[in-house]
Design a protein around this motif. Structure first.
Motif, PDB file in Angstrom:
ATOM      1  N   UNK A 223       0.959  -1.614  -0.073  1.00  0.00           N
ATOM      2  CA  UNK A 223       0.176  -0.154  -0.450  1.00  0.00           C
ATOM      3  C   UNK A 223       1.040   1.787   0.026  1.00  0.00           C
ATOM      4  N   UNK A 224       2.162   1.328  -0.411  1.00  0.00           N
ATOM      5  CA  UNK A 224       2.643   2.185  -0.085  1.00  0.00           C
ATOM      6  C   UNK A 224       3.585   1.956   1.187  1.00  0.00           C
ATOM      7  N   UNK A 225       4.559   2.732   1.122  1.00  0.00           N
ATOM      8  CA  UNK A 225       5.275   2.773   3.534  1.00  0.00           C
ATOM      9  C   UNK A 225       4.941   4.090   3.842  1.00  0.00           C
ATOM     10  N   UNK A 226       5.023   4.080   4.786  1.00  0.00           N
ATOM     11  CA  UNK A 226       4.859   5.038   6.618  1.00  0.00           C
ATOM     12  C   UNK A 226       5.133   6.051   5.334  1.00  0.00           C
ATOM     13  N   UNK A 227       5.356   7.464   6.010  1.00  0.00           N
ATOM     14  CA  UNK A 227       6.044   9.068   5.249  1.00  0.00           C
ATOM     15  C   UNK A 227       7.308   9.015   6.086  1.00  0.00           C
ATOM     16  N   UNK A 228       7.686   8.001   6.450  1.00  0.00           N
ATOM     17  CA  UNK A 228       8.891   8.920   7.368  1.00  0.00           C
ATOM     18  C   UNK A 228      10.047   8.305   6.639  1.00  0.00           C
ATOM     19  N   UNK A 229      10.284   9.900   7.019  1.00  0.00           N
ATOM     20  CA  UNK A 229      11.813  10.430   5.600  1.00  0.00           C
ATOM     21  C   UNK A 229      13.157  10.165   6.382  1.00  0.00           C
ATOM     22  N   UNK A 230      13.346   9.430   7.693  1.00  0.00           N
ATOM     23  CA  UNK A 230      14.339   8.549   8.158  1.00  0.00           C
ATOM     24  C   UNK A 230      14.533   7.616   7.006  1.00  0.00           C
ATOM     25  N   UNK A 231      13.919   7.303   6.223  1.00  0.00           N
ATOM     26  CA  UNK A 231      14.061   5.929   5.762  1.00  0.00           C
ATOM     27  C   UNK A 231      13.125   5.360   4.648  1.00  0.00           C
ATOM     28  N   UNK A 232      12.287   6.997   4.067  1.00  0.00           N
ATOM     29  CA  UNK A 232      11.423   6.359   3.225  1.00  0.00           C
ATOM     30  C   UNK A 232      11.745   7.595   2.284  1.00  0.00           C
ATOM     31  N   UNK A 233      11.491   6.939   0.818  1.00  0.00           N
ATOM     32  CA  UNK A 233      12.032   8.696  -0.525  1.00  0.00           C
ATOM     33  C   UNK A 233      10.853   8.416  -0.352  1.00  0.00           C
ATOM     34  N   UNK A 234      10.303  10.119  -0.082  1.00  0.00           N
ATOM     35  CA  UNK A 234       9.099  10.524  -0.782  1.00  0.00           C
ATOM     36  C   UNK A 234       9.410  10.873  -1.372  1.00  0.00           C
ATOM     37  N   UNK A 235       9.536  11.538  -2.597  1.00  0.00           N
ATOM     38  CA  UNK A 235       9.518  11.494  -3.678  1.00  0.00           C
ATOM     39  C   UNK A 235       8.718  11.178  -4.427  1.00  0.00           C
ATOM     40  N   UNK A 236       8.225   9.910  -4.595  1.00  0.00           N
ATOM     41  CA  UNK A 236       6.984   9.415  -4.637  1.00  0.00           C
ATOM     42  C   UNK A 236       5.902   9.966  -3.734  1.00  0.00           C
ATOM     43  N   UNK A 237       4.951   9.948  -4.919  1.00  0.00           N
ATOM     44  CA  UNK A 237       3.599  10.379  -3.844  1.00  0.00           C
ATOM     45  C   UNK A 237       2.867   9.335  -3.332  1.00  0.00           C
ATOM     46  N   UNK A 238       2.351   9.632  -2.222  1.00  0.00           N
ATOM     47  CA  UNK A 238       1.344   8.286  -0.850  1.00  0.00           C
ATOM     48  C   UNK A 238       0.366   7.975  -2.790  1.00  0.00           C
ATOM     49  N   UNK A 239       0.520   6.362  -2.651  1.00  0.00           N
ATOM     50  CA  UNK A 239       0.051   5.334  -3.213  1.00  0.00           C
ATOM     51  C   UNK A 239      -1.258   5.449  -3.154  1.00  0.00           C
ATOM     52  N   UNK A 240      -1.840   5.649  -1.804  1.00  0.00           N
ATOM     53  CA  UNK A 240      -3.352   6.111  -1.496  1.00  0.00           C
ATOM     54  C   UNK A 240      -4.383   6.927  -1.900  1.00  0.00           C
ATOM     55  N   UNK A 241      -3.570   7.918  -2.431  1.00  0.00           N
ATOM     56  CA  UNK A 241      -3.941   9.095  -3.718  1.00  0.00           C
ATOM     57  C   UNK A 241      -4.553   9.057  -4.547  1.00  0.00           C
ATOM     58  N   UNK A 242      -3.887   7.573  -5.035  1.00  0.00           N
ATOM     59  CA  UNK A 242      -4.217   7.698  -6.680  1.00  0.00           C
ATOM     60  C   UNK A 242      -5.468   7.958  -7.050  1.00  0.00           C
ATOM     61  N   UNK A 243      -5.558   8.756  -7.474  1.00  0.00           N
ATOM     62  CA  UNK A 243      -7.514   8.861  -8.480  1.00  0.00           C
ATOM     63  C   UNK A 243      -7.614   7.058  -9.549  1.00  0.00           C
ATOM     64  N   UNK A 244      -6.721   6.863  -9.677  1.00  0.00           N
ATOM     65  CA  UNK A 244      -7.753   5.951 -10.531  1.00  0.00           C
ATOM     66  C   UNK A 244      -7.593   4.697  -9.649  1.00  0.00           C
ATOM     67  N   UNK A 245      -6.711   4.350  -8.590  1.00  0.00           N
ATOM     68  CA  UNK A 245      -7.352   3.344  -7.410  1.00  0.00           C
ATOM     69  C   UNK A 245      -8.751   3.729  -7.233  1.00  0.00           C
ATOM     70  N   UNK A 246      -8.764   4.975  -6.860  1.00  0.00           N
ATOM     71  CA  UNK A 246      -9.660   5.704  -5.807  1.00  0.00           C
ATOM     72  C   UNK A 246     -10.929   5.352  -7.082  1.00  0.00           C
ATOM     73  N   UNK A 247     -10.901   5.585  -8.431  1.00  0.00           N
ATOM     74  CA  UNK A 247     -11.959   5.662  -8.926  1.00  0.00           C
ATOM     75  C   UNK A 247     -13.042   4.636  -9.650  1.00  0.00           C
TER      76      UNK A 247
END
Length: 327
Positions: A223-247
């Motif tokens: 589902x993507x990951x936590x947005x913990x910048x200490x170990x996560x690359x947050x340049x990729x947007x949160x997966x669950x906000x994706x309009x295609x997945x939501x529609x």
């Protein structure tokens, strides 16, 4: 993959055992997680219908996982053989002579007689010893010479001793898998490779390679990951906000998370979403009562950005760092 049901959602492994296609991930930051939250979540998950629990010694909560499993067995809710537990061999335990004692320590913590799957967590060896993250006086990582084939042979011995039913790997690239597959005198192939896999990072080439070799992909961070910048690359947007997945979710009265999980299991990828939230633990399991069309699967595949959330860049100078290669 449409025959999967909440009651029976197992995939066959190449050694004759089987793995439930949905599991509960149990990694949580020990500093931010209240004591007992993990045990409670595992118990809820088993009540909901989960039969696969993914854990690791380095998560510092295997005692809670074991306690929850044992309680549910004592209650008569499940039998030990209904539960599939995956444990992991950490980087400081790669020397062959350490593998069996390390697994025995995990079994002692879990208070179980065996695990169902034991995997090499990362292909990178660190300096052996009790320090999980060994650093020198300048704060640099202390690596250790890696011999993946020797470590693998020690895992094979654990399987033969009955300490684990199946053996696999995690975060291995194609070259590292081939090292093992081509090992002279190989007794058991890896049954699985646990890697990051979700609609923004679909791993098509590694998935195809593993299919050819009858190795199941287990997708972490589905589902993507936590947005913990200490170990996560947050340049990729949160997966669950994706309009295609939501529609697509709206069409089936499902959430983006349920659509993302359904996408993976329809590709034959096992998912291990982590949640310690009872509502979401339930939601993540409710993916057997709908299926995505070919057109929807293609639309979700097209979301692939080929960007990892979990890059592990702090170890990119390790000779066996797995992510320099394309796959």
């Amino acid at each position: 993959m449409n025959h999967l049901t909440a009651e029976n959602h197992r995939l066959m492994l190449n050694d004759g055992n089987s793995i439930p296609v949905v599991g509960l991930g149990t990694y949580a930051d020990p500093k931010k997680t209240p004591k007992g939250a993990c045990a409670e979540s595992v118990k809820i998950a088993i009540d909901v219908g989960y039969r696969h629990i993914d854990g690791a010694f380095v998560y510092h909560n295997e005692h809670e996982v074991g306690q929850a499993i044992r309680e549910k067995i004592a209650e008569g809710k499940v039998k030990r053989e209904d539960i599939f537990y995956c444990g992991k061999l950490w980087n400081t335990c790669h020397p062959p002579e350490l593998v069996k004692p390390t697994l025995e320590k995990t079994l002692k913590i879990l208070q179980l007689d065996y695990v169902d799957l034991y995997i090499i967590e990362l292909p990178m060896a660190f300096k052996p010893g009790d320090v999980i993250y060994p650093l020198d006086e300048n704060g640099k990582w202390i690596y250790h010479e890696t011999d993946l084939c020797a470590t693998w042979e020690a895992l094979e011995a654990c399987k033969e001793a009955g300490l684990t039913k199946s053996i696999g790997v995690s975060n291995f690239n194609r070259r590292q898998l081939e090292l093992i597959l081509n090992k002279p005198g190989l007794k058991y192939k890896p049954v699985s490779n646990q890697i990051e896999c979700h609609p923004y990072f679909t791993q098509p080439k590694l998935l195809e390679f593993c299919r050819q070799h009858d190795i199941v992909l287990v997708g972490y961070s589905p589902l993507g990951t936590s947005r913990d910048e200490s170990w996560v690359n947050v340049s990729s947007p949160p997966l669950l906000d994706d309009p295609v997945l939501n529609s697509i979710g709206e069409k089936y009265n499902k959430t983006a998370a349920q659509v993302a999980l359904r996408f993976s299991i329809q590709r034959g990828v096992v998912v291990i979403p982590k949640s310690f939230n009872p509502e979401r633990i339930r939601e993540n399991f409710q993916i057997f009562d709908f299926s995505l069309t070919n057109k929807e699967m293609k639309a979700i595949e097209a979301l692939n950005k080929n960007i990892r959330y979990v890059e592990l860049l702090m170890w990119k100078d390790h000779p066996e760092y797995p992510f320099h290669e394309e796959y």
